[in-house]
Design a protein around this motif. Structure first.
Motif, mmCIF file in Angstrom:
data_model
loop_
_atom_site.group_PDB
_atom_site.id
_atom_site.type_symbol
_atom_site.label_atom_id
_atom_site.label_comp_id
_atom_site.label_asym_id
_atom_site.label_seq_id
_atom_site.Cartn_x
_atom_site.Cartn_y
_atom_site.Cartn_z
ATOM 1 N N ASN A 82 0.832 -1.206 0.000
ATOM 2 C CA ASN A 82 0.000 0.000 0.000
ATOM 3 C C ASN A 82 0.866 1.256 0.000
ATOM 4 O O ASN A 82 0.572 2.218 -0.710
ATOM 5 C CB ASN A 82 -0.943 0.003 1.211
ATOM 6 N N CYS A 85 2.279 1.656 -3.541
ATOM 7 C CA CYS A 85 1.224 2.082 -4.472
ATOM 8 C C CYS A 85 0.785 3.516 -4.190
ATOM 9 O O CYS A 85 0.602 4.317 -5.113
ATOM 10 C CB CYS A 85 0.015 1.144 -4.389
ATOM 11 N N HIS A 86 0.607 3.838 -2.931
ATOM 12 C CA HIS A 86 0.172 5.184 -2.530
ATOM 13 C C HIS A 86 1.179 6.220 -3.015
ATOM 14 O O HIS A 86 0.810 7.226 -3.645
ATOM 15 C CB HIS A 86 0.020 5.222 -1.007
ATOM 16 N N SER A 107 -4.187 3.246 -1.016
ATOM 17 C CA SER A 107 -4.031 3.379 -2.462
ATOM 18 C C SER A 107 -5.281 2.898 -3.193
ATOM 19 O O SER A 107 -5.644 3.454 -4.231
ATOM 20 C CB SER A 107 -2.805 2.608 -2.939
ATOM 21 N N TRP A 111 -7.235 4.818 -6.214
ATOM 22 C CA TRP A 111 -7.427 4.111 -7.488
ATOM 23 C C TRP A 111 -8.905 4.041 -7.853
ATOM 24 O O TRP A 111 -9.297 4.390 -8.963
ATOM 25 C CB TRP A 111 -6.809 2.734 -7.375
#
Length: 125
Positions: A82, A85-86, A107, A111
């Motif tokens: 996370n 991705c964040h 995240s 998204w």
């Protein structure tokens, strides 16, 4: 001289919690991705998804945060994915979009929100 060859035990025996594993993975190289400012969403989305998939963290975009009671190892993997991705998502957003999405903690929330907003806009065009 004999003391120099002894293994060093840095574990704190007074602390019952096991030592924490530190993940020192580098973040994805986003330098080749175009900053998303609201145009060509599907193209941008595919490039971001591929980059996160190549870094084996894309599952954080579709998997909710696991319950800590279920599996602590799975939770640690998700937390790390996370974070990656964040960071990646916020890094490839324009300043205006960054301001909108920087308060999101997961995240997956970023998204899903971007998909809801821009898939519709791409379909209308």
């Amino acid at each position: 001289m004999a003391e120099a060859t002894k293994p060093v035990n840095s574990a704190d025996t007074s602390n019952p919690t096991p030592p924490m594993t530190i993940f020192a993975k580098s973040l994805p190289d986003v330098s080749k991705l175009k900053v998303f400012s609201g145009q060509n969403f599907c193209h941008w989305q595919e490039h971001v998804h591929i980059l996160l998939d190549m870094n084996e963290v894309v599952f954080a975009l579709s998997t909710p945060k696991p319950d800590v009671v279920v599996d602590n190892n799975q939770l640690q993997q998700w937390v790390q994915a996370n974070k990656v991705c964040h960071h990646t998502l916020l890094s490839v957003l324009s300043n205006d979009l960054f301001d909108v999405y920087c308060s999101y903690k997961e995240s997956k929330e970023i998204w899903d929100s971007i998909i809801l907003k821009y898939i519709v806009e791409d379909m209308v065009k």
